[in-house]
Structures are given as structure tokens and as C-alpha cells.
Design a protein around this motif. Structure first.
Motif, mmCIF file in Angstrom:
data_model
loop_
_atom_site.group_PDB
_atom_site.id
_atom_site.type_symbol
_atom_site.label_atom_id
_atom_site.label_comp_id
_atom_site.label_asym_id
_atom_site.label_seq_id
_atom_site.Cartn_x
_atom_site.Cartn_y
_atom_site.Cartn_z
ATOM 1 N N LEU A 1 35.702 33.656 62.588
ATOM 2 C CA LEU A 1 36.850 34.455 62.144
ATOM 3 C C LEU A 1 36.564 35.941 62.298
ATOM 4 N N LEU A 2 37.603 36.698 62.605
ATOM 5 C CA LEU A 2 37.524 38.156 62.503
ATOM 6 C C LEU A 2 38.084 38.507 61.131
ATOM 7 N N PRO A 3 37.218 38.743 60.133
ATOM 8 C CA PRO A 3 37.710 38.814 58.747
ATOM 9 C C PRO A 3 38.452 40.108 58.437
ATOM 10 N N GLU A 4 39.535 39.956 57.630
ATOM 11 C CA GLU A 4 40.191 41.124 57.045
ATOM 12 C C GLU A 4 39.391 41.610 55.842
ATOM 13 N N ALA A 5 38.690 40.672 55.204
ATOM 14 C CA ALA A 5 37.891 41.019 54.018
ATOM 15 C C ALA A 5 36.840 39.940 53.810
ATOM 16 N N ARG A 6 35.822 40.282 53.035
ATOM 17 C CA ARG A 6 34.827 39.305 52.586
ATOM 18 C C ARG A 6 34.887 39.284 51.066
ATOM 19 N N LEU A 7 35.217 38.126 50.519
ATOM 20 C CA LEU A 7 35.470 38.027 49.080
ATOM 21 C C LEU A 7 34.385 37.215 48.396
ATOM 22 N N ASP A 8 33.967 37.678 47.204
ATOM 23 C CA ASP A 8 33.010 36.939 46.387
ATOM 24 C C ASP A 8 33.647 35.615 45.978
ATOM 25 N N ILE A 9 32.931 34.504 46.185
ATOM 26 C CA ILE A 9 33.545 33.195 45.955
ATOM 27 C C ILE A 9 33.746 32.880 44.476
ATOM 28 N N ASN A 10 33.134 33.655 43.577
ATOM 29 C CA ASN A 10 33.323 33.402 42.144
ATOM 30 C C ASN A 10 34.649 33.956 41.627
ATOM 31 N N GLY A 11 35.313 34.784 42.452
ATOM 32 C CA GLY A 11 36.625 35.297 42.093
ATOM 33 C C GLY A 11 36.605 36.165 40.849
ATOM 34 N N LEU A 12 37.788 36.550 40.412
ATOM 35 C CA LEU A 12 37.948 37.340 39.185
ATOM 36 C C LEU A 12 38.805 36.543 38.212
ATOM 37 N N PRO A 13 38.418 36.485 36.932
ATOM 38 C CA PRO A 13 39.237 35.747 35.965
ATOM 39 C C PRO A 13 40.648 36.325 35.899
ATOM 40 N N MET A 14 41.640 35.437 35.765
ATOM 41 C CA MET A 14 43.023 35.881 35.653
ATOM 42 C C MET A 14 43.312 36.223 34.190
ATOM 43 N N ASN A 15 43.736 37.434 33.949
ATOM 44 C CA ASN A 15 44.068 37.870 32.601
ATOM 45 C C ASN A 15 45.188 36.986 32.049
ATOM 46 N N PRO A 16 44.978 36.338 30.893
ATOM 47 C CA PRO A 16 46.033 35.468 30.355
ATOM 48 C C PRO A 16 47.366 36.181 30.178
ATOM 49 N N ALA A 17 47.314 37.472 29.850
ATOM 50 C CA ALA A 17 48.561 38.221 29.656
ATOM 51 C C ALA A 17 49.300 38.441 30.974
ATOM 52 N N ALA A 18 48.585 38.316 32.099
ATOM 53 C CA ALA A 18 49.208 38.525 33.410
ATOM 54 C C ALA A 18 49.733 37.228 34.009
ATOM 55 N N ARG A 19 49.507 36.113 33.308
ATOM 56 C CA ARG A 19 49.972 34.826 33.840
ATOM 57 C C ARG A 19 51.475 34.664 33.652
ATOM 58 N N ASP A 20 52.107 34.052 34.647
ATOM 59 C CA ASP A 20 53.521 33.706 34.556
ATOM 60 C C ASP A 20 53.623 32.212 34.270
ATOM 61 N N TYR A 21 54.608 31.801 33.483
ATOM 62 C CA TYR A 21 54.688 30.404 33.069
ATOM 63 C C TYR A 21 55.165 29.538 34.232
#
Length: 458
Positions: free
Chosen positions: A103-123
Motif C-alpha cells: 500500500l501507499l499509505p495515507e497514514a500509519r495508525l497505532d493499532i491500539n486506537g484511541l478510546p471513544m469518549n462516552p459523551a461523544a457517542r451517538d445512540y
């Protein structure tokens, strides 16, 4: 500046101890340079001062303690992402495994990700159509939901997973739909089945596959679902797609966790699994959902085989706590050749009420669903009575319910692997089956819907 260390002091199975290392961090990626020029990868598991315990991704064979070098790269395991990940097959560490170009990457992302803020979640509230009646009609999947499938060894959960991946779609939406498929610890035959099935049906064009085989290292098995979820987060929250993540088999993932935990001599929890199994599973499952202000979403269907067919085993037990329901496959239905063998009575989608009704599926959906559940449960009771007392002991109404239960299994639950039913077809089929019962028994459906949708059979 990356420093190299020739201070490997011990190798024990998949673990290696390196001394005198400065500024290494937990989960940091490392490379082992062998005498013959070969490079192998490892990951920091534990930091004790300048003593570093690392987990090997490949075999320890050929590592010379005095001559091999280790260098730490300053970052964790990363996945290269771009639009081109769709239509591709990767191994468990995100490397192309289909013979195609890098792949020609647009980005390289850490596979552990970032936790999703519960207040930012949509139902979650939008219906996802899988084309399978037992899911769409009775245990509806909603966009942003986590709905696991609990299977048993030898049951056709692989075929069910492939069918869902082929058929799933978000109705009444202009957003692109993609599937990320993570196969964890599967055999070569299963991997070949998934890849060839997706290519044959054209589903590969909207799918990214991450395949980890049973003979791959345990540490790779732990990385594979995180690779898949990182790809899903990129497609959903950077590219605005609706992404369905299917992971099979979570049991193999948990076994790999147990293997690594045992190698580290950690104190075991229930049945030898590490005490942090619940937390670790939550770090996977909780990456699904919808974010406010973002068009995309991640819906997850993890599939796991219950050891010894036991729902109380730690893996299905903890999964049930974290997710929003479960689809349970039945060995009894499988023996009757009812495929897919979905046992609808103990199955549950806790968000099904949020994704059905007028404007989402159809106005009569809730009533038909409740009536089918109720009637099938009573029909099963009637069949059990028939087994004990004989058919002559049943009332005429009980015989009707027993007839309904048989027809329900053969016509509603049973479904061909290539049969893609729309929600309207599923609901009409439900009405057709309810015609077996007297109209006075349809107590869970509003009278106006009975008048509008019930077609009396000739």
C-alpha cells in the motif's frame, strides 16, 4: 537516534529478556537482527528499570544470544491505511497476503486506537439489513451495535459469517458501506473458503480481509483484531463509511491471551484465562459505535465458539456483559438440518426496538416479532407435551401451535446460503406462518395491522 543492543540475556519460548535498555516503553515495537541478516519483530511486554521483557512475533529458533542485536523503534505496532485497503487480503500483522503491491499509505495508525469518549457517542438507531430472517426479523441489528454470535464447535458459523458479509447493507442511506473481516486463528481451508467466496460473489470489492492462520504465532493472533478495527476506524471516521466488522473466532483470540499470560507466569483467573480478560475484550468491543458529528459508524459482529457448548464459559459470559445481546446457534437445529441453526428463543438483540418500525423497517415489525416469539415458544412446549403424552392428549389449539413451530423452523429459520431476504419478505413470511393460527390468538399485534397485513391463505 535508534540504538542497538547486544544484551540479550535469555530466551524462553516466545519471550526474550534484554538488559541495559534505555527509555523503552510498554507495547513499543522492536526488531531483532540476526547474524544471517534476517530481521524479526518483537513487542515490549514489561519494563523493569533497564531490563526489558519482549514478546517475539516469530520463532525464537536461530537467535544467538551473544551475536544478535535488538533495536527499539520508538512506536507501537502500526497499520498503513488508505482507500486501497478495500478489496485486499492482509495477514494478521497488516501485511499484504494476496500477492498484490504494498500500500501507499495515507497514514500509519497505532493499532491500539484511541478510546471513544462516552459523551461523544451517538445512540444506535438505524436498521442494518443482513438478509437473514432470524436476525432482521427477530434480533434486529442496528448501526453502531455490538451483536455477537455464540456458536459451537462444528456448527456452520463460518458460512453464516460469509453470508452476512456478502448481504449486509444500510437501507435508505447514501453513505458507502464497507466490511472489515478479521479471521483469527483459522485453518488454511477456512481462510481459502472466505477468500474464494468473497471473490466469487464480488463482495471482496467492498471488503478488507485480515487473515491469521492457526499456525501463526500467538502474539500475531492478539494483534489481528486490533489491525482490523484500526482499518475500520479509518474507513468510518476518516472516510465517512458505514463499516461492519466481523471477527471470527474470538475464542482463538482468548486462547492466545491465555498462552501469552502463562508464558509470563501471571496468576491465572477463571479456567486459566488471565484476570484481565474482561478488560482486554472490552478494549476490542468498545471500539464499535457512532460518533457525534461524524457520518461513519462501526457495527460489530464478533463470532465465538463456546468451549464444551457452555454459555457460562468465561469467553461467552464476559462477551455477553460487554455487548448488546447475542445470537445463539443450536446443535439440535443443526442435527435437524435447519440452516443457519439460529436458536431464536435464547437469542437477543438489546437494541432491536431502536431500529424497527415505521420509516426504518415497517410499522407492523414489532408486533409480528413479538407474536412469532410467543407462538414459537408455545409451539415448542406443545411439541414437548406431545413427546411425553402423545398427540391425542393435545387440544386442537395445541396441535396448531405444534404445527406452527415445525413450519417456523423449516420456512423461517431455515434459509439458503445464497438467499437474501429483504425485511419486507421476512415480515410477509412471518404473516404467512401466523395464518396457521386462529386470528384470535394474534394478541400481540394491533388489530389495524392484522386487518391490513394478514392475508388469509387459500
Amino acid at each position: 537516534m535508534i540504538r542497538e543492543y547486544k544484551t540479550i540475556s535469555e530466551v524462553a519460548g516466545p519471550l526474550m529478556l534484554v538488559r541495559g535498555v534505555e527509555n523503552a516503553t510498554y507495547n513499543e515495537l522492536g526488531e531483532i537482527l540476526l547474524q544471517n541478516g534476517e530481521t524479526r519483530r518483537c513487542k515490549v511486554l514489561e519494563v523493569n528499570g533497564t531490563d526489558i521483557l519482549v514478546q517475539l512475533f516469530e520463532s525464537a529458533a536461530g537467535i544467538n544470544l551473544s551475536e544478535s542485536k535488538v533495536r527499539f523503534l520508538g512506536h507501537g505496532l502500526e497499520l498503513a491505511v488508505s482507500d486501497d485497503i478495500l478489496g485486499r487480503v492482509f495477514d494478521g500483522l497488516g501485511r499484504p497476503a494476496d500477492g498484490g503491491p504494498e500500500l501507499l499509505p495515507e497514514a500509519r495508525l497505532d493499532i491500539n486506537g484511541l478510546p471513544m469518549n462516552p459523551a461523544a457517542r451517538d445512540y444506535p438507531s438505524e436498521f442494518i439489513q443482513t438478509g437473514i430472517s432470524t436476525i432482521d426479523g427477530l434480533n434486529t441489528l442496528v448501526r453502531g451495535q455490538k451483536l455477537p454470535i455464540f456458536s459451537c464447535s462444528g456448527l456452520p458459523h463460518a458460512q453464516l459469517a460469509a453470508q452476512i458479509a456478502r448481504q449486509a447493507k444500510v437501507r435508505n442511506s447514501d453513505s458507502k458501506f464497507a466490511v472489515v473481516f478479521a479471521a483469527i486463528g483459522i485453518t488454511f481451508e477456512e481462510a481459502d473458503y472466505f477468500i474464494s467466496d468473497f471473490k466469487r460473489t464480488g463482495a471482496i470489492n467492498r471488503t478488507a480481509l485480515f487473515i491469521n492462520l492457526a499456525n501463526d504465532p500467538a502474539i500475531e493472533r492478539i494483534a489481528t483484531p486490533r489491525m482490523a478495527l484500526t482499518a475500520a476506524e479509518y474507513l468510518a471516521f476518516e472516510k465517512g463509511m458505514h463499516v461492519l466488522v466481523i471477527m471470527t473466532d474470538i475464542t482463538n483470540y482468548a486462547e492466545a491471551l491465555r498462552e501469552v499470560s502463562a508464558a509470563r507466569k501471571e496468576v491465572p483467573g477463571r479456567r486459566g484465562y488471565p484476570g484481565y480478560l474482561y478488560t482486554d475484550l472490552a478494549t476490542l468491543y468498545e471500539r464499535a459505535g457512532r460518533r457525534r458529528g461524524r457520518e461513519g459508524s462501526i457495527t460489530m459482529i464478533p463470532i465465538l465458539t463456546m468451549p464444551e457448548d457452555d454459555k457460562t464459559h468465561p469467553i461467552p459470559d464476559l462477551t455477553g456483559y460487554i455487548t448488546e445481546g447475542q445470537i445463539i446457534l443450536s446443535r439440535d437445529l443443526y442435527r435437524k438440518n435447519v440452516l443457519p441453526p439460529v436458536d431464536v428463543l435464547p437469542s437477543l438483540s438489546r437494541l432491536k426496538d431502536k431500529g424497527i418500525g415505521k420509516g426504518k423497517t415497517r410499522e407492523d415489525h414489532a408486533g409480528v416479532m413479538n407474536q412469532l416469539f410467543s407462538s414459537y415458544a408455545r409451539g415448542k412446549e406443545a411439541k414437548e407435551l406431545m413427546t411425553i403424552l402423545g398427540e391425542s392428549a393435545l387440544t386442537e389449539l395445541d396441535r396448531k401451535y405444534a404445527e406452527f413451530a415445525d413450519a417456523f423452523e423449516l420456512r423461517y429459520i431455515a434459509q439458503g446460503q445464497t438467499e437474501d431476504r429483504s425485511i419486507e419478505e421476512t415480515l410477509d413470511l412471518g404473516w404467512n406462518l401466523l395464518n396457521i393460527l386462529p386470528v384470535g390468538e394474534l394478541k400481540r399485534i394491533k388489530p389495524e395491522f392484522i386487518e391490513k397485513y394478514r392475508k388469509v391463505s387459500e
